[in-house]
Design a protein around this motif. Sequence first.
Motif, PDB file in Angstrom:
ATOM      1  N   GLY A 228      50.578 -11.292  23.372  1.00 50.17           N
ATOM      2  CA  GLY A 228      51.075 -12.259  22.232  1.00 50.17           C
ATOM      3  C   GLY A 228      50.255 -13.224  21.998  1.00 50.17           C
ATOM      4  N   CYS A 229      50.122 -13.978  20.736  1.00 46.65           N
ATOM      5  CA  CYS A 229      49.559 -15.029  20.291  1.00 46.65           C
ATOM      6  C   CYS A 229      48.040 -14.868  20.606  1.00 46.65           C
ATOM      7  CB  CYS A 229      50.120 -16.423  21.022  1.00 46.65           C
ATOM      8  SG  CYS A 229      51.548 -16.881  20.560  1.00 46.65           S
ATOM      9  N   THR A 230      47.586 -13.719  20.160  1.00 41.87           N
ATOM     10  CA  THR A 230      46.203 -13.221  20.954  1.00 41.87           C
ATOM     11  C   THR A 230      45.115 -14.133  19.834  1.00 41.87           C
ATOM     12  OG1 THR A 230      46.260 -11.299  19.435  1.00 41.87           O
ATOM     13  CG2 THR A 230      47.077 -11.247  21.858  1.00 41.87           C
TER      14      THR A 230
ATOM     15  N   MET B  15      39.234 -16.750  24.225  1.00 41.73           N
ATOM     16  CA  MET B  15      39.316 -15.216  23.964  1.00 41.73           C
ATOM     17  C   MET B  15      40.595 -14.750  24.981  1.00 41.73           C
ATOM     18  SD  MET B  15      37.743 -11.801  24.679  1.00 41.73           S
ATOM     19  CE  MET B  15      38.902 -11.361  26.083  1.00 41.73           C
ATOM     20  N   PHE B  16      41.694 -14.573  24.228  1.00 37.93           N
ATOM     21  CA  PHE B  16      42.954 -13.932  25.012  1.00 37.93           C
ATOM     22  C   PHE B  16      43.332 -12.677  24.115  1.00 37.93           C
ATOM     23  CE2 PHE B  16      42.588 -18.203  26.163  1.00 37.93           C
ATOM     24  CZ  PHE B  16      43.195 -18.399  27.355  1.00 37.93           C
ATOM     25  N   LEU B  17      43.415 -11.535  24.909  1.00 43.76           N
ATOM     26  CA  LEU B  17      43.816 -10.424  24.318  1.00 43.76           C
ATOM     27  C   LEU B  17      44.623  -9.476  25.377  1.00 43.76           C
ATOM     28  CD1 LEU B  17      40.586  -9.620  22.277  1.00 43.76           C
ATOM     29  CD2 LEU B  17      42.885  -9.655  21.223  1.00 43.76           C
TER      30      LEU B  17
ATOM     31  N   CYS C  84      41.125 -14.152  28.902  1.00 45.67           N
ATOM     32  CA  CYS C  84      41.987 -13.273  29.800  1.00 45.67           C
ATOM     33  C   CYS C  84      42.210 -11.963  29.035  1.00 45.67           C
ATOM     34  CB  CYS C  84      43.422 -14.060  29.812  1.00 45.67           C
ATOM     35  SG  CYS C  84      44.512 -12.936  30.789  1.00 45.67           S
ATOM     36  N   TRP C  85      42.225 -10.832  29.697  1.00 43.84           N
ATOM     37  CA  TRP C  85      41.813  -9.473  29.155  1.00 43.84           C
ATOM     38  C   TRP C  85      43.547  -8.877  29.151  1.00 43.84           C
ATOM     39  CZ3 TRP C  85      39.172  -7.857  25.921  1.00 43.84           C
ATOM     40  CH2 TRP C  85      38.595  -6.875  25.671  1.00 43.84           C
ATOM     41  N   VAL C  86      44.581  -9.706  29.731  1.00 41.40           N
ATOM     42  CA  VAL C  86      45.822  -8.993  29.725  1.00 41.40           C
ATOM     43  C   VAL C  86      46.729 -10.112  29.349  1.00 41.40           C
ATOM     44  CG1 VAL C  86      45.047  -7.466  31.804  1.00 41.40           C
ATOM     45  CG2 VAL C  86      46.013  -9.948  32.282  1.00 41.40           C
TER      46      VAL C  86
END
Length: 353
Positions: free
Chosen positions: A238-240, A156-158, A233-235
Motif C-alpha cells: 500500500g501507498c507504494t 523506495m517502498f514496494l 522496504c521491499w515488503v
Amino acid sequence: MTRFRVLAVGAGMAVDFWLPPLCARKDVEIVGIVEIEAGRERAEAALTKYELACGVYTDLSEAIAQTGANLVANITPPLVHRQVAETALYAGCDVLGEKPLAESLEDAQAIVDAARAAGRQYVVMQNRRYAPGLRALRAGIAAGLIGRPTFVTSDMFLAPHHYGGFREEEMASPLLLDMAIHTFDQARYLIGSNPVAVTCHEFNPESSWYAGNAAATCHFEFANGTVFSYRGCWVSEGCTTSFDSAWRVTGTEGNALWDGVGQPHAEVAVRTSEETYFLPTKAVAWPEAAQARDFTHHAEAIDAMLDTLAADDIPETDCSDNLTSLLMTFAAIESARSGRTVRLDELTDSNRM
C-alpha cells in the motif's frame, strides 16, 4: 548492418526485459541463448517466445566458438557473474551484465581485472539511472537551478511478490544487494560525486516473506559534502512508490522533487530585503523529461550502452566505474552488521580497489 552478434546467457525472468530492446535494434543479431544453470528447457522456451532462429546451448565457451559472438548479455544470477564474465571476456567478447556487478567485492574486482586484461568492455545494467525523469532531474541540478545540492533523499517502498528464487530464499541482504544498488547508483549520478562513508541499519519486517533483510535505512556522506539519505522496504504493502524511488534534492537556493514517475519540479527562495519568517518562493522552469519507453528503462539503457560501444567509447556504467556503486552496497551491509559508520576506503584498502 549487424555489428553486435549477441549471446544471451541466462533465460530466467530478466530475459524478458533484455531481449525485446536487443531484438529491436537493426545492428543486433541474437545468435544463441545459453542456459548454464537450468539446462535447455528455459532457453528453448525463450527461443519460442521471441521467435528467434538461433541455437540453444548449455556451455558458454562452445556457444561463443560456434556462433562467432562478439557480445554477451550476462543475465544470470549474481553467483555466476564472474564465471560468465571471465569466460566471455577472455574469448574476446564485450559483455553487458545484470546488476549487481558481482556477489562479492573479490569477484567484482576480478571482473574489472579480466576486462582490463582482455582489452574488452564489461558494462553493468544499471537501468534505473536511465529513467528519463532522473536524467531531467540531474540536468536541472547540473545547471545550478537550485544552487549546490547539500542533502538528497530517496524513498523506495514496494511489495513485489513474483520474484522468488535466490532473492527470496538465499540472499542475506536482498534489498541492499539486489535493489538498493539501483538507488545508490542513481544517487551517485545525481550528486556527481562519490561517497566516503555510510551508516546503515537493515532489518526484516515482521510481514516479510524474504529469508534475508528486506528493509533498510542508510546515511551516506559524499566527498563533495553532500549527504544522501536512503529509506527502502521491499515488503511494503500500500501507498507504494515507483521502482525509481521518490526523490528530494535540497540545494543552497531551493528544492527539487521527483516522484519517480512524472516530471521533476522545483522551487527556489526569493531573496528580499524585507524580514520574513519564511522567504517567499517561486517555481523554477525545469528541463522536461522525455517519455519513458517502458517502466524498467532497459530499452534506454541498452541503447545507451550499445551506442557507446559502437562509438568505441566507455559507457557510463562500465564495470570500473560501477564498482563504486557496488561498494556502497557492501559498505552499507558492513555498517549494518557492525553497528558503526563505515568508511568506503576500509573496503577498498582490503580489496585493493
